[in-house]
Design an enzyme around this catalytic site. Structure first.
Site, PDB file in Angstrom:
ATOM      1  N   ASP A 212       1.011  -0.604   0.174  1.00 54.17           N
ATOM      2  CA  ASP A 212       0.068   0.014  -0.264  1.00 54.17           C
ATOM      3  C   ASP A 212       1.070   0.541   0.528  1.00 54.17           C
ATOM      4  O   ASP A 212       1.821   1.528   0.989  1.00 54.17           O
ATOM      5  CB  ASP A 212      -0.620   0.161   1.014  1.00 54.17           C
ATOM      6  CG  ASP A 212      -2.294   1.190   1.461  1.00 54.17           C
ATOM      7  OD1 ASP A 212      -2.600   1.403  -0.114  1.00 54.17           O
ATOM      8  OD2 ASP A 212      -2.285   1.096   2.257  1.00 54.17           O
ATOM      9  N   HIS A 213       1.040   2.110  -0.981  1.00 58.89           N
ATOM     10  CA  HIS A 213       1.410   3.579  -1.145  1.00 58.89           C
ATOM     11  C   HIS A 213       2.639   3.465  -1.182  1.00 58.89           C
ATOM     12  O   HIS A 213       3.811   3.820  -0.824  1.00 58.89           O
ATOM     13  CB  HIS A 213       1.388   4.099  -0.443  1.00 58.89           C
ATOM     14  CG  HIS A 213      -0.152   4.744   0.003  1.00 58.89           C
ATOM     15  ND1 HIS A 213      -0.724   6.054  -0.395  1.00 58.89           N
ATOM     16  CD2 HIS A 213      -1.123   4.545   0.608  1.00 58.89           C
ATOM     17  CE1 HIS A 213      -1.881   6.199  -0.539  1.00 58.89           C
ATOM     18  NE2 HIS A 213      -2.682   5.078  -0.195  1.00 58.89           N
TER      19      HIS A 213
ATOM     20  N   HIS B 202      -9.591   5.271  -1.814  1.00 60.77           N
ATOM     21  CA  HIS B 202      -8.852   4.896  -0.743  1.00 60.77           C
ATOM     22  C   HIS B 202      -9.371   6.032   0.342  1.00 60.77           C
ATOM     23  O   HIS B 202     -10.885   5.984   0.345  1.00 60.77           O
ATOM     24  CB  HIS B 202      -7.170   5.257  -0.785  1.00 60.77           C
ATOM     25  CG  HIS B 202      -6.287   4.834  -1.114  1.00 60.77           C
ATOM     26  ND1 HIS B 202      -5.074   3.956  -0.997  1.00 60.77           N
ATOM     27  CD2 HIS B 202      -6.026   3.997  -2.690  1.00 60.77           C
ATOM     28  CE1 HIS B 202      -4.401   3.759  -1.783  1.00 60.77           C
ATOM     29  NE2 HIS B 202      -4.828   4.004  -2.484  1.00 60.77           N
TER      30      HIS B 202
HETATM   31  P1  13P Z   1      -8.853   4.275   6.338  1.00 61.95           P
HETATM   32  O1  13P Z   1      -7.827   4.427   6.845  1.00 61.95           O
HETATM   33  O2  13P Z   1      -9.413   5.608   6.172  1.00 61.95           O
HETATM   34  O3  13P Z   1      -9.786   3.369   6.188  1.00 61.95           O
HETATM   35  O4  13P Z   1      -7.633   4.886   4.328  1.00 61.95           O
HETATM   36  C1  13P Z   1      -6.894   3.185   4.391  1.00 61.95           C
HETATM   37  C2  13P Z   1      -6.093   3.347   2.796  1.00 61.95           C
HETATM   38  O5  13P Z   1      -6.535   4.288   2.242  1.00 61.95           O
HETATM   39  C3  13P Z   1      -5.227   2.480   2.710  1.00 61.95           C
HETATM   40  O6  13P Z   1      -4.470   3.209   1.702  1.00 61.95           O
END
Ligand code: 13P
Length: 287
Positions: free
Chosen positions: A84-85, A207
């Site tokens: 993620d990211h 997201h």
């Molecule tokens: P939240 O923590 O707001 O649920 O977002 C999760 C997210 O977008 C992870 O990339």
């Protein structure tokens, strides 16, 4: 066996539902998400941020844990393990460690540099049969110390990145990570609609799934969102259930201090949250 997120997301986009990405933090988290996916016959994406990767002892540790659970818990629904990211280096590390999917978040670069780096990673992922998510327009809020402004993506820039051959595209539409402030203006469906018109079949990623009202989630799915990321909501559910257990003094009764008992309410709370999201996103029985 881990799979790329490509097929599950293309099916979701065509079928007008979304697959949840649930971020994991440890063994309990991972087990809770996998078991809930299996029980609900739903495809699922396990999200790992770079910070969570370090916390869990590195990407290879996570790959070993997830592959072990898939086999020993007899998980047969499609599961993708996704960075993620990610930074460029983080994406490379996950590709080499055995992840089945990565996100390269080049949204903080100028668009030309985002395109150049995304292009390189698309080529590598294609060769290895992995899925890759790119991002245009940074998502607001804070994640692992990186604070985004929550801007709305430029639909033309989205098209440029989508055309590079990414599997799925995250676009900022006023969404933010973490809890939404009281004065949040809501999602920009105008932006989402413009992006989907230009990017066609590309599965779009929302997201910041925590705290978005149900009607907005449904509308976003109707406008092409096929992957929704949820992190904070599971953390809040886990913390709340754990606090109740401690406040009720249950850790002081008998062997209530045993981690298998102490962490059980939090584990069940994650399961309930994930199930609720799968029902809302429409991914139940879509495995
Ligand atoms: P939240 O923590 O707001 O649920 O977002 C999760 C997210 O977008 C992870 O990339």
């Amino acid at each position: 066996m881990l799979v790329s997120a490509k097929e599950m997301l293309n099916k979701a986009k065509a079928g007008k539902y979304a697959v949840g990405q649930f971020n994991i933090n440890n063994l309990e988290w991972t087990k809770a998400v996998l078991l809930t996916a299996q029980e609900n016959n739903s495809p699922v994406i396990l999200g790992v941020s770079e910070g969570a990767g370090k916390y869990m002892g590195g990407y290879k540790t996570i790959v070993g844990m997830v592959n072990g659970l898939l086999e020993e818990l007899n998980i047969t629904v499609p599961v993708a393990l996704h960075l993620d990211h990610g930074s460029y280096d983080g994406a490379m590390a996950c590709i080499n460690a055995g992840f089945s999917s990565v996100m390269f978040d080049g949204s903080h670069y100028a668009i030309d540099e985002n395109i150049a780096k995304t292009t390189e990673l698309v080529k590598i992922c294609e060769e290895k049969g992995l899925s890759i998510e790119a991002e245009v327009g940074s998502i607001g809020g804070e994640e692992d110390g990186v604070v985004g402004k929550g801007e709305c993506a430029d639909p033309q820039e989205c098209k440029s990145i989508a055309d590079l051959g990414v599997t799925m595209l995250a676009a900022g539409i006023g969404n933010i990570h973490g809890k939404y402030p009281e004065n949040w203006e809501g999602l920009s469906f105008e932006t989402l609609d413009a992006i989907q018109q230009l990017t066609g079949d590309m599965p779009l990623v929302l997201h910041g799934g925590t705290g978005i009202p149900e009607d907005m989630i449904k509308k976003a799915i109707s406008l092409g969102v096929a992957k929704i990321n949820v992190n904070t909501e599971c953390q809040l559910a886990f913390a709340d259930a754990t606090r109740k257990y401690i406040e009720a003094g249950k850790d002081l009764e008998g062997k209530g201090f045993d981690p298998r008992k102490l962490l059980a309410p939090g584990f069940e709370a994650i399961k309930a949250t994930v199930k609720e999201k799968m029902e809302l996103f429409g991914s139940v029985n879509k495995a």
